[in-house]
Design a protein around this motif. Structure first.
Motif, PDB file in Angstrom:
ATOM      1  N   ARG A 134     -25.579 -25.750 -14.492  1.00  0.00           N
ATOM      2  CA  ARG A 134     -25.103 -25.425 -15.838  1.00  0.00           C
ATOM      3  C   ARG A 134     -25.737 -24.104 -16.229  1.00  0.00           C
ATOM      4  O   ARG A 134     -26.951 -23.933 -16.114  1.00  0.00           O
ATOM      5  N   HIS A 135     -24.885 -23.157 -16.669  1.00  0.00           N
ATOM      6  CA  HIS A 135     -25.345 -21.828 -17.070  1.00  0.00           C
ATOM      7  C   HIS A 135     -24.832 -21.526 -18.465  1.00  0.00           C
ATOM      8  O   HIS A 135     -23.825 -22.074 -18.905  1.00  0.00           O
ATOM      9  N   ARG A 136     -25.508 -20.587 -19.121  1.00  0.00           N
ATOM     10  CA  ARG A 136     -25.011 -20.072 -20.400  1.00  0.00           C
ATOM     11  C   ARG A 136     -23.878 -19.102 -20.093  1.00  0.00           C
ATOM     12  O   ARG A 136     -23.975 -18.280 -19.173  1.00  0.00           O
ATOM     13  N   ASP A 137     -22.793 -19.205 -20.842  1.00  0.00           N
ATOM     14  CA  ASP A 137     -21.657 -18.297 -20.685  1.00  0.00           C
ATOM     15  C   ASP A 137     -22.094 -16.901 -21.120  1.00  0.00           C
ATOM     16  O   ASP A 137     -22.524 -16.711 -22.250  1.00  0.00           O
ATOM     17  N   PRO A 138     -21.995 -15.889 -20.220  1.00  0.00           N
ATOM     18  CA  PRO A 138     -22.448 -14.542 -20.584  1.00  0.00           C
ATOM     19  C   PRO A 138     -21.602 -13.912 -21.690  1.00  0.00           C
ATOM     20  O   PRO A 138     -22.054 -13.000 -22.373  1.00  0.00           O
ATOM     21  N   HIS A 139     -20.394 -14.407 -21.904  1.00  0.00           N
ATOM     22  CA  HIS A 139     -19.508 -13.858 -22.936  1.00  0.00           C
ATOM     23  C   HIS A 139     -19.639 -14.592 -24.271  1.00  0.00           C
ATOM     24  O   HIS A 139     -19.215 -14.087 -25.299  1.00  0.00           O
ATOM     25  N   ASP A 140     -20.204 -15.807 -24.222  1.00  0.00           N
ATOM     26  CA  ASP A 140     -20.394 -16.605 -25.434  1.00  0.00           C
ATOM     27  C   ASP A 140     -21.658 -17.423 -25.245  1.00  0.00           C
ATOM     28  O   ASP A 140     -21.642 -18.472 -24.591  1.00  0.00           O
ATOM     29  N   GLY A 141     -22.756 -16.949 -25.780  1.00  0.00           N
ATOM     30  CA  GLY A 141     -24.056 -17.573 -25.589  1.00  0.00           C
ATOM     31  C   GLY A 141     -24.142 -19.018 -26.042  1.00  0.00           C
ATOM     32  O   GLY A 141     -25.042 -19.738 -25.652  1.00  0.00           O
ATOM     33  N   ARG A 142     -23.199 -19.456 -26.881  1.00  0.00           N
ATOM     34  CA  ARG A 142     -23.202 -20.850 -27.343  1.00  0.00           C
ATOM     35  C   ARG A 142     -22.518 -21.778 -26.352  1.00  0.00           C
ATOM     36  O   ARG A 142     -22.703 -22.986 -26.412  1.00  0.00           O
ATOM     37  N   ALA A 143     -21.712 -21.227 -25.455  1.00  0.00           N
ATOM     38  CA  ALA A 143     -20.920 -22.042 -24.534  1.00  0.00           C
ATOM     39  C   ALA A 143     -21.635 -22.216 -23.197  1.00  0.00           C
ATOM     40  O   ALA A 143     -22.440 -21.381 -22.789  1.00  0.00           O
ATOM     41  N   ALA A 144     -21.299 -23.316 -22.512  1.00  0.00           N
ATOM     42  CA  ALA A 144     -21.888 -23.607 -21.207  1.00  0.00           C
ATOM     43  C   ALA A 144     -20.835 -23.447 -20.118  1.00  0.00           C
ATOM     44  O   ALA A 144     -19.662 -23.756 -20.319  1.00  0.00           O
ATOM     45  N   LEU A 145     -21.276 -22.960 -18.982  1.00  0.00           N
ATOM     46  CA  LEU A 145     -20.445 -22.886 -17.786  1.00  0.00           C
ATOM     47  C   LEU A 145     -20.971 -23.912 -16.790  1.00  0.00           C
ATOM     48  O   LEU A 145     -22.187 -24.042 -16.610  1.00  0.00           O
ATOM     49  N   LEU A 146     -20.052 -24.616 -16.149  1.00  0.00           N
ATOM     50  CA  LEU A 146     -20.417 -25.547 -15.090  1.00  0.00           C
ATOM     51  C   LEU A 146     -20.009 -24.925 -13.764  1.00  0.00           C
ATOM     52  O   LEU A 146     -18.901 -24.415 -13.634  1.00  0.00           O
ATOM     53  N   GLU A 147     -20.934 -24.958 -12.803  1.00  0.00           N
ATOM     54  CA  GLU A 147     -20.683 -24.331 -11.501  1.00  0.00           C
ATOM     55  C   GLU A 147     -20.967 -25.324 -10.391  1.00  0.00           C
ATOM     56  O   GLU A 147     -22.041 -25.931 -10.324  1.00  0.00           O
ATOM     57  N   LEU A 148     -20.021 -25.479  -9.501  1.00  0.00           N
ATOM     58  CA  LEU A 148     -20.151 -26.364  -8.353  1.00  0.00           C
ATOM     59  C   LEU A 148     -21.133 -25.764  -7.349  1.00  0.00           C
ATOM     60  O   LEU A 148     -21.043 -24.583  -7.012  1.00  0.00           O
ATOM     61  N   THR A 149     -22.080 -26.564  -6.882  1.00  0.00           N
ATOM     62  CA  THR A 149     -23.000 -26.104  -5.840  1.00  0.00           C
ATOM     63  C   THR A 149     -22.368 -26.367  -4.469  1.00  0.00           C
ATOM     64  O   THR A 149     -21.375 -27.093  -4.366  1.00  0.00           O
ATOM     65  N   GLU A 150     -22.954 -25.804  -3.438  1.00  0.00           N
ATOM     66  CA  GLU A 150     -22.444 -26.057  -2.081  1.00  0.00           C
ATOM     67  C   GLU A 150     -22.568 -27.539  -1.730  1.00  0.00           C
ATOM     68  O   GLU A 150     -21.679 -28.099  -1.088  1.00  0.00           O
ATOM     69  N   VAL A 151     -23.659 -28.162  -2.135  1.00  0.00           N
ATOM     70  CA  VAL A 151     -23.830 -29.602  -1.890  1.00  0.00           C
ATOM     71  C   VAL A 151     -22.727 -30.386  -2.606  1.00  0.00           C
ATOM     72  O   VAL A 151     -22.147 -31.314  -2.041  1.00  0.00           O
ATOM     73  N   GLY A 152     -22.436 -29.996  -3.837  1.00  0.00           N
ATOM     74  CA  GLY A 152     -21.368 -30.640  -4.602  1.00  0.00           C
ATOM     75  C   GLY A 152     -20.008 -30.441  -3.965  1.00  0.00           C
ATOM     76  O   GLY A 152     -19.194 -31.373  -3.909  1.00  0.00           O
ATOM     77  N   ARG A 153     -19.765 -29.239  -3.466  1.00  0.00           N
ATOM     78  CA  ARG A 153     -18.475 -28.942  -2.821  1.00  0.00           C
ATOM     79  C   ARG A 153     -18.293 -29.800  -1.566  1.00  0.00           C
ATOM     80  O   ARG A 153     -17.240 -30.387  -1.338  1.00  0.00           O
ATOM     81  N   GLU A 154     -19.324 -29.905  -0.759  1.00  0.00           N
ATOM     82  CA  GLU A 154     -19.247 -30.695   0.470  1.00  0.00           C
ATOM     83  C   GLU A 154     -19.021 -32.167   0.139  1.00  0.00           C
ATOM     84  O   GLU A 154     -18.197 -32.838   0.763  1.00  0.00           O
TER      85      GLU A 154
END
Length: 178
Positions: free
Chosen positions: A107-127
């Protein structure tokens, strides 16, 4: 859960008979529909849970991983995940927390909207989601328990119900793919 022996009487048909016997004729067909769909959901969910158990995934966790895997970059705003899965933001956030804890997403902070969260799949998650999808395809989706024709009819009927409930609007015309 499968029973070792089928019941001698369909309990849902008996429930409808009872509704009619009690004078609730106006609601008997609706009660029969609702309880039938809910029972079908229980049967399907039991199969899905069994297919996902070896991966320590619930269907909710699987859906988040699969949605992220379908995205071009493996990253989506939390708000997009909420909208696409059509569940409450609190539920998605809680599911995401568990996926982060297990190292399947970040989970990362959205660089375009500091209030929003970005979810990112990890390689372990993808597999993991790829292996889980293979299991679901083989054990559930390829043979859901009804014919292809009945499946198409049921999907169309439920889609009309969902559309009437406001789940979606007819898509705008799209250009032909290049």
């Amino acid at each position: 859960m499968a029973r070792p022996h089928p019941l001698p009487v369909d309990p849902l048909a008996e429930a409808k008979r009872q509704w009619l016997m009690h004078g609730w004729d106006h609601a008997a067909d609706g009660m029969s529909l609702v309880t039938s769909v809910m029972r079908a959901q229980q049967l399907l969910l039991a199969r899905v849970d069994a297919a996902l158990r070896p991966f320590a995934l619930s269907f909710a966790r699987y859906e988040v991983l699969r949605l992220l895997a379908f995205s071009r970059t493996g990253t989506l705003p939390l708000s997009s995940v909420v909208a696409r899965l059509q569940v409450h933001a609190t539920s998605v956030s809680s599911t995401a927390d568990r996926l982060v804890r297990d190292g399947l997403i970040a989970r990362h902070r959205d660089p375009h909207d500091g209030r929003a969260a970005l979810l990112e799949l990890t390689e372990v998650g993808r597999e993991l989601v790829e292996r889980a999808t293979t299991s679901l395809n083989d054990e559930v989706f390829a043979a859901p328990g009804i014919s292809a024709e009945d499946s198409a009819d049921l999907v169309a009927i439920v889609a009309r119900m969902r559309k009437a409930a406001g789940d979606f609007a007819d898509p705008r015309p799209q250009p032909d793919p290049l």
